[in-house]
Design a protein around this motif. Structure first.
Motif, PDB file in Angstrom:
ATOM      1  N   ALA A 105      -8.313 -41.319  83.023  1.00  0.00           N
ATOM      2  CA  ALA A 105      -8.830 -42.423  82.210  1.00  0.00           C
ATOM      3  C   ALA A 105     -10.292 -42.144  81.909  1.00  0.00           C
ATOM      4  O   ALA A 105     -11.039 -41.713  82.800  1.00  0.00           O
ATOM      5  CB  ALA A 105      -8.687 -43.732  82.956  1.00  0.00           C
ATOM      6  N   SER A 106     -10.679 -42.397  80.709  1.00  0.00           N
ATOM      7  CA  SER A 106     -12.057 -42.096  80.339  1.00  0.00           C
ATOM      8  C   SER A 106     -12.639 -43.199  79.460  1.00  0.00           C
ATOM      9  O   SER A 106     -11.937 -43.820  78.662  1.00  0.00           O
ATOM     10  CB  SER A 106     -12.071 -40.754  79.596  1.00  0.00           C
ATOM     11  N   THR A 107     -13.944 -43.419  79.665  1.00  0.00           N
ATOM     12  CA  THR A 107     -14.680 -44.341  78.790  1.00  0.00           C
ATOM     13  C   THR A 107     -16.031 -43.700  78.506  1.00  0.00           C
ATOM     14  O   THR A 107     -16.959 -43.828  79.285  1.00  0.00           O
ATOM     15  CB  THR A 107     -14.938 -45.702  79.478  1.00  0.00           C
ATOM     16  N   GLY A 108     -16.110 -42.991  77.468  1.00  0.00           N
ATOM     17  CA  GLY A 108     -17.377 -42.355  77.138  1.00  0.00           C
ATOM     18  C   GLY A 108     -17.759 -41.300  78.150  1.00  0.00           C
ATOM     19  O   GLY A 108     -17.108 -40.275  78.285  1.00  0.00           O
ATOM     20  N   MET A 109     -18.790 -41.609  78.983  1.00  0.00           N
ATOM     21  CA  MET A 109     -19.320 -40.630  79.920  1.00  0.00           C
ATOM     22  C   MET A 109     -18.550 -40.592  81.233  1.00  0.00           C
ATOM     23  O   MET A 109     -18.707 -39.680  82.020  1.00  0.00           O
ATOM     24  CB  MET A 109     -20.799 -40.940  80.230  1.00  0.00           C
ATOM     25  N   LEU A 110     -17.751 -41.640  81.495  1.00  0.00           N
ATOM     26  CA  LEU A 110     -17.094 -41.729  82.810  1.00  0.00           C
ATOM     27  C   LEU A 110     -15.599 -41.480  82.702  1.00  0.00           C
ATOM     28  O   LEU A 110     -14.949 -41.915  81.751  1.00  0.00           O
ATOM     29  CB  LEU A 110     -17.327 -43.122  83.421  1.00  0.00           C
ATOM     30  N   SER A 111     -15.054 -40.791  83.693  1.00  0.00           N
ATOM     31  CA  SER A 111     -13.599 -40.592  83.724  1.00  0.00           C
ATOM     32  C   SER A 111     -13.114 -40.582  85.167  1.00  0.00           C
ATOM     33  O   SER A 111     -13.869 -40.306  86.108  1.00  0.00           O
ATOM     34  CB  SER A 111     -13.225 -39.298  83.014  1.00  0.00           C
ATOM     35  N   LYS A 112     -11.814 -40.891  85.322  1.00  0.00           N
ATOM     36  CA  LYS A 112     -11.251 -40.971  86.680  1.00  0.00           C
ATOM     37  C   LYS A 112      -9.734 -40.809  86.601  1.00  0.00           C
ATOM     38  O   LYS A 112      -9.107 -41.262  85.640  1.00  0.00           O
ATOM     39  CB  LYS A 112     -11.576 -42.349  87.283  1.00  0.00           C
ATOM     40  N   GLY A 113      -9.184 -40.153  87.601  1.00  0.00           N
ATOM     41  CA  GLY A 113      -7.727 -40.048  87.680  1.00  0.00           C
ATOM     42  C   GLY A 113      -7.143 -41.403  88.021  1.00  0.00           C
ATOM     43  O   GLY A 113      -7.636 -42.080  88.933  1.00  0.00           O
ATOM     44  N   VAL A 114      -6.123 -41.816  87.285  1.00  0.00           N
ATOM     45  CA  VAL A 114      -5.568 -43.156  87.520  1.00  0.00           C
ATOM     46  C   VAL A 114      -4.044 -43.087  87.676  1.00  0.00           C
ATOM     47  O   VAL A 114      -3.417 -42.102  87.283  1.00  0.00           O
ATOM     48  CB  VAL A 114      -5.913 -44.145  86.373  1.00  0.00           C
ATOM     49  N   MET A 115      -3.534 -44.146  88.262  1.00  0.00           N
ATOM     50  CA  MET A 115      -2.088 -44.236  88.403  1.00  0.00           C
ATOM     51  C   MET A 115      -1.576 -45.196  87.335  1.00  0.00           C
ATOM     52  O   MET A 115      -2.001 -46.348  87.289  1.00  0.00           O
ATOM     53  CB  MET A 115      -1.749 -44.790  89.796  1.00  0.00           C
ATOM     54  N   LEU A 116      -0.710 -44.698  86.489  1.00  0.00           N
ATOM     55  CA  LEU A 116      -0.161 -45.552  85.428  1.00  0.00           C
ATOM     56  C   LEU A 116       1.126 -46.197  85.926  1.00  0.00           C
ATOM     57  O   LEU A 116       1.983 -45.512  86.496  1.00  0.00           O
ATOM     58  CB  LEU A 116       0.161 -44.712  84.188  1.00  0.00           C
ATOM     59  N   THR A 117       1.221 -47.489  85.718  1.00  0.00           N
ATOM     60  CA  THR A 117       2.454 -48.161  86.099  1.00  0.00           C
ATOM     61  C   THR A 117       2.988 -48.929  84.899  1.00  0.00           C
ATOM     62  O   THR A 117       2.356 -49.886  84.432  1.00  0.00           O
ATOM     63  CB  THR A 117       2.213 -49.132  87.276  1.00  0.00           C
ATOM     64  N   GLY A 118       4.138 -48.458  84.417  1.00  0.00           N
ATOM     65  CA  GLY A 118       4.755 -49.140  83.286  1.00  0.00           C
ATOM     66  C   GLY A 118       5.658 -50.240  83.808  1.00  0.00           C
ATOM     67  O   GLY A 118       6.480 -50.003  84.708  1.00  0.00           O
ATOM     68  N   LEU A 218     -15.379 -47.515  85.963  1.00  0.00           N
ATOM     69  CA  LEU A 218     -15.432 -47.062  84.560  1.00  0.00           C
ATOM     70  C   LEU A 218     -16.370 -47.907  83.701  1.00  0.00           C
ATOM     71  O   LEU A 218     -16.591 -47.610  82.534  1.00  0.00           O
ATOM     72  CB  LEU A 218     -14.020 -47.081  83.946  1.00  0.00           C
ATOM     73  N   LYS A 219     -16.872 -49.007  84.354  1.00  0.00           N
ATOM     74  CA  LYS A 219     -17.771 -49.936  83.657  1.00  0.00           C
ATOM     75  C   LYS A 219     -17.123 -50.479  82.384  1.00  0.00           C
ATOM     76  O   LYS A 219     -17.696 -50.462  81.298  1.00  0.00           O
ATOM     77  CB  LYS A 219     -19.111 -49.268  83.335  1.00  0.00           C
ATOM     78  N   VAL A 220     -15.904 -50.929  82.528  1.00  0.00           N
ATOM     79  CA  VAL A 220     -15.224 -51.540  81.379  1.00  0.00           C
ATOM     80  C   VAL A 220     -14.893 -52.992  81.698  1.00  0.00           C
ATOM     81  O   VAL A 220     -14.722 -53.357  82.875  1.00  0.00           O
ATOM     82  CB  VAL A 220     -13.899 -50.819  80.998  1.00  0.00           C
ATOM     83  N   SER A 221     -14.848 -53.772  80.701  1.00  0.00           N
ATOM     84  CA  SER A 221     -14.441 -55.166  80.893  1.00  0.00           C
ATOM     85  C   SER A 221     -13.421 -55.516  79.810  1.00  0.00           C
ATOM     86  O   SER A 221     -13.088 -54.674  78.953  1.00  0.00           O
ATOM     87  CB  SER A 221     -15.663 -56.087  80.841  1.00  0.00           C
ATOM     88  N   VAL A 222     -12.932 -56.742  79.891  1.00  0.00           N
ATOM     89  CA  VAL A 222     -11.899 -57.181  78.947  1.00  0.00           C
ATOM     90  C   VAL A 222     -12.407 -57.038  77.511  1.00  0.00           C
ATOM     91  O   VAL A 222     -13.535 -57.428  77.213  1.00  0.00           O
ATOM     92  CB  VAL A 222     -11.495 -58.640  79.238  1.00  0.00           C
ATOM     93  N   GLY A 223     -11.565 -56.429  76.674  1.00  0.00           N
ATOM     94  CA  GLY A 223     -11.960 -56.235  75.275  1.00  0.00           C
ATOM     95  C   GLY A 223     -12.404 -54.802  75.004  1.00  0.00           C
ATOM     96  O   GLY A 223     -12.333 -54.336  73.882  1.00  0.00           O
ATOM     97  N   ASP A 224     -12.835 -54.089  76.091  1.00  0.00           N
ATOM     98  CA  ASP A 224     -13.202 -52.677  75.923  1.00  0.00           C
ATOM     99  C   ASP A 224     -11.925 -51.856  75.806  1.00  0.00           C
ATOM    100  O   ASP A 224     -10.817 -52.368  76.045  1.00  0.00           O
ATOM    101  CB  ASP A 224     -13.999 -52.180  77.139  1.00  0.00           C
ATOM    102  N   ILE A 229      -5.488 -39.648  79.107  1.00  0.00           N
ATOM    103  CA  ILE A 229      -5.022 -38.298  78.765  1.00  0.00           C
ATOM    104  C   ILE A 229      -4.175 -37.808  79.939  1.00  0.00           C
ATOM    105  O   ILE A 229      -4.577 -37.931  81.097  1.00  0.00           O
ATOM    106  CB  ILE A 229      -6.204 -37.308  78.550  1.00  0.00           C
ATOM    107  N   GLY A 230      -3.019 -37.274  79.625  1.00  0.00           N
ATOM    108  CA  GLY A 230      -2.184 -36.781  80.724  1.00  0.00           C
ATOM    109  C   GLY A 230      -1.091 -35.885  80.219  1.00  0.00           C
ATOM    110  O   GLY A 230      -1.066 -35.474  79.059  1.00  0.00           O
ATOM    111  N   GLN A 231      -0.156 -35.601  81.145  1.00  0.00           N
ATOM    112  CA  GLN A 231       0.973 -34.758  80.776  1.00  0.00           C
ATOM    113  C   GLN A 231       2.181 -35.646  80.602  1.00  0.00           C
ATOM    114  O   GLN A 231       2.500 -36.459  81.477  1.00  0.00           O
ATOM    115  CB  GLN A 231       1.235 -33.717  81.866  1.00  0.00           C
ATOM    116  N   GLY A 232       2.860 -35.506  79.489  1.00  0.00           N
ATOM    117  CA  GLY A 232       4.047 -36.318  79.231  1.00  0.00           C
ATOM    118  C   GLY A 232       5.316 -35.663  79.698  1.00  0.00           C
ATOM    119  O   GLY A 232       5.287 -34.689  80.471  1.00  0.00           O
TER     120      GLY A 232
END
Lengths: 469, 230
Positions: A105-118, A218-224, A229-232
């Motif tokens: 997951a990325s927001t501009g300068m910051l990124s982090k590995g995340v767990m996606l849950t559908g 990630l310094k994100v809030s609602v609306g951001d 990016i990942g492997q499908g």
């Protein structure tokens, strides 16, 4: 037989004080053992409920390869018929389809590995219920700065203590800041300034919910928006930009650092899947019947490319934690029982030695040794039954109280536990096997202790016993 | 008719590496209804002899026949059963079951014998009245005097009408007045119910009541005076 029972019962009260002391020791052993086990088992069940019932599920249906290799390639075909089949199984409370994968997951300068849950947002309300965990209020530097001129310094100090903390409701924020009813105006000001416009996902939503700690990182809030990016599926590349609809505060710090919720449709598109899922999480009505339900589900999906896993397999760390704690509790009980055993054995030794002459007389006048054995064993059984039933009876109100009014930790310990992702509530377990087993253990112990008098009586020489040798 | 026949009875044991012969080739015959005292100084073998006749102790050699049955051949279980149905015991220290009432102490043996409730109740009431305790049937041993307890013991021994009663120093713990009363009672019951009595004693008053006196010395019968009161 009637005479034997009569003699045994009366013998019991020949030395009233000794009988009362011995029965009391059995009473306390049973009482403490039951109450302790109830507390332990209740706590374990609560831990399981918190961590398993609220996310993982007691059972999961997966692709057989997914457990060893949790890759997006190990998915299985999901149909509504399948879900229906599961939900109509006896003891199944709710079943929710999920797709779990990893991405950057990325927001501009910051990124982090995340767990996606559908998830299916509506169905998931019955399982992990992300809607209830939505952050509606967050104390931030910015909020404190805005409030500095408007409210009392002592409230500002409290806000500083809770800086970077999120709250899912106004009540929780008010409690944390120790607001009284007369401070309602100040509270309204604080609420307005700390409000987060978190919203929940709709069934076809193209946005995401992100966990609280991850949002702070990630310094994100609602609306951001965040970029994922990942492997499908089957090596395809997956990328997309997703608006943040809401922030959820998860009790488990580990999950709170990395979780991103998406709708099933959204994640299918992202990963290039079609009507496939990585798991179906299942919660059940009666947890004691988990293995039975697991077997039924295994039989139901025997000829499909799926397998059924229980929470003990899915979360071995929690199972180990419970087992190791349980062992220490059992060890304590063993020590307690050993002490009680020697107490009972001491009573038996005294009882036998002071009545050897009497036994000799009884054998001399024609009483069969077997009947004498019966009298002594029956005396011990009466003694133990008095202690066992009294102990069980006394533990009932304690268990009922502990079950309906669980022990709730307060203060710093409570905060610490919450921080560690644990619920600071310790309920007692409802009556179950543990309740009866303590009585059975003491009962068996007494039967074992009776081996000595039985041997003594069977080997008794009437003349020597009468002479006091 | 002989109830007890003892032939060449020997009981020897080892005490501090020395062989002690407690009963030395004793021959004795006791007829039905006899009231026999075995007397002798301490250590003469009275109690050992009675214990063997009562099936409580095994002889080193010799035979004991009760109604022509050799009890020395019986095993421990058979002996318990034999004692239950054939012998009544009266001990020096009464030895009643402390948690049972006088009535229950007496009925206990009959119930173990498998007698029906009605027979037991009638006999217990009859025998306790005969020993003068008709009004103390529901008293426990600790509520009775020594003499009363020994009377319950007599009633217990007699209740099932055994082949014979063995009484080992039955008056040793009683005062003279109580002893006198108990002896009169035993004599009366012996005559009335024709039950054979065999008792060991030091007590001259008991000896005076006996109709046969067997004197033991160093385990041997040195004197046997029969029909001394007739």
């Amino acid at each position: 037989m009637k005479d034997i029972i009569k003699i045994a019962w009366r013998n019991l009260w020949r030395n009233r004080r000794r009988t009362i002391i011995t029965a009391s020791s059995i009473f306390f052993a049973i009482f403490f053992a039951i109450v302790m086990r109830s507390f332990q088992i209740g706590t374990y069940k609560h831990m399981v409920k918190i961590s398993i019932e609220s996310y993982l599920g007691y059972l999961q249906i997966q692709n057989p390869d997914y457990f060893d290799d949790p890759s997006i390639d190990n998915v299985f075909e999901f149909t509504l018929e399948m879900l229906e089949e599961i939900t109509k199984t006896v003891n199944v409370k709710v079943a929710v389809p999920r797709i779990e994968s990893f991405a950057l997951a990325s927001t501009g300068m910051l990124s982090k590995g995340v767990m996606l849950t559908g998830i299916s947002p509506e169905k998931e309300k019955e399982m992990s219920n992300p809607e209830q965990k939505l952050v509606h209020y967050a104390v931030t530097d910015k909020a404190i700065e805005h409030l500095q001129q408007k409210i009392k310094p002592d409230v500002i100090e409290l806000l500083k203590i809770h800086n970077n903390t999120s709250f899912s409701s106004a009540e929780k924020l008010a409690t944390a800041l120790d607001f009284q009813t007369e401070d309602s105006l100040i509270l309204q000001t604080v609420l307005a300034q700390t409000h987060v416009a978190s919203g929940y996902l709709s069934e076809n939503d193209e946005g995401v919910l992100i966990s609280d700690r991850l949002s702070k990182y990630l310094k994100v809030s609602v609306g951001d928006s965040i970029i994922l990016i990942g492997q499908g599926y089957q090596g395809s590349s997956a990328a997309g930009i997703y608006p943040v609809r809401g922030i959820v505060k998860l009790p488990s710090p580990e999950l709170d650092n990395k979780l991103v919720y998406m709708t099933l449709g959204n994640i299918n598109t992202f990963l290039g899947l079609s009507e496939q899922v990585t798991s179906i999480a299942i919660n059940i009505e009666n947890t004691d019947e988990m293995y039975k339900t697991e077997t039924v589900l295994k039989q139901t999906f025997e000829n499909t490319k799926t397998c059924v896993k229980n929470w003990e397999e899915l979360s071995p760390a929690l199972k180990q934690q419970i087992e190791s704690d349980s062992v220490s509790g059992i060890l304590f009980l063993v020590i307690l029982y050993v002490i009680i055993f020697f107490g009972i054995f001491g009573t038996l030794l005294m009882m036998i030695s002071e009545r050897m002459r009497e036994f000799g007389i009884m054998v001399a006048i024609g009483m069969k040794k077997f009947k004498l054995v019966l009298i002594v064993v029956m005396e011990m059984l009466f003694l133990s039954l008095i202690g066992i039933f009294a102990g069980m009876a006394a533990s009932v109100p304690v268990i009922l109280y502990g079950y309906y009014f669980p022990v709730k930790l307060t203060g710093e310990i409570k905060d610490m536990m919450i921080e560690l992702g644990m619920d600071p509530v310790f309920p007692f377990a409802w009556f179950g096997d543990y309740f009866y087993i303590q009585g059975v253990i003491v009962f068996i112990m007494i039967l074992v202790a009776c081996i000595y008098p039985v041997r003594t009586i069977l080997k008794l020489n009437a003349i020597e016993a009468i002479r006091g040798k | 008719m002989n109830v007890i026949e003892v032939e060449n009875l020997v009981k020897a044991y080892t005490d501090l590496a020395l062989e002690v012969v407690a009963v030395d080739h004793v021959n004795l015959t006791v007829k039905k209804g006899e009231f026999t005292a075995i007397v002798g100084p301490s250590g003469s073998g009275k109690t050992t002899l009675l214990n063997m006749i009562g099936g409580l102790d095994k002889p080193t050699s010799g035979t004991i026949r009760v109604n022509n049955k050799d009890i020395t051949q019986l095993n421990s279980k058979e002996l318990i059963n034999f004692r239950l149905h054939n012998i009544g015991f009266i001990f020096q220290s009464y030895n009643l079951i402390p948690v049972l009432t006088a009535k229950e102490n007496v009925s206990f043996i009959m119930e173990m014998q498998g007698e029906n409730r009605k027979t037991v109740d009638e006999r217990v009431s009859e025998i306790l009245t005969a020993v003068g305790l008709g009004d103390r049937m529901n008293s426990r041993p600790n509520q009775l005097s020594g003499g009363q307890q020994q009377r319950v013991a007599v009633a217990r021994a007699m209740a099932s009408r055994p082949q014979f009663i063995i009484a080992d120093e039955p008056t040793a713990n009683l005062d003279s007045k109580t002893t006198e009363k108990l002896l009169d009672l035993m004599e009366e019951l012996n005559e009335k119910e024709n039950i054979t009595f065999l008792f060991s004693t030091h007590d001259q008053r008991v000896v005076n009541k006996a109709r046969r006196i067997v004197v033991l010395e160093d385990g041997k019968v040195v004197e046997d005076n029969e029909n001394i009161k007739q």
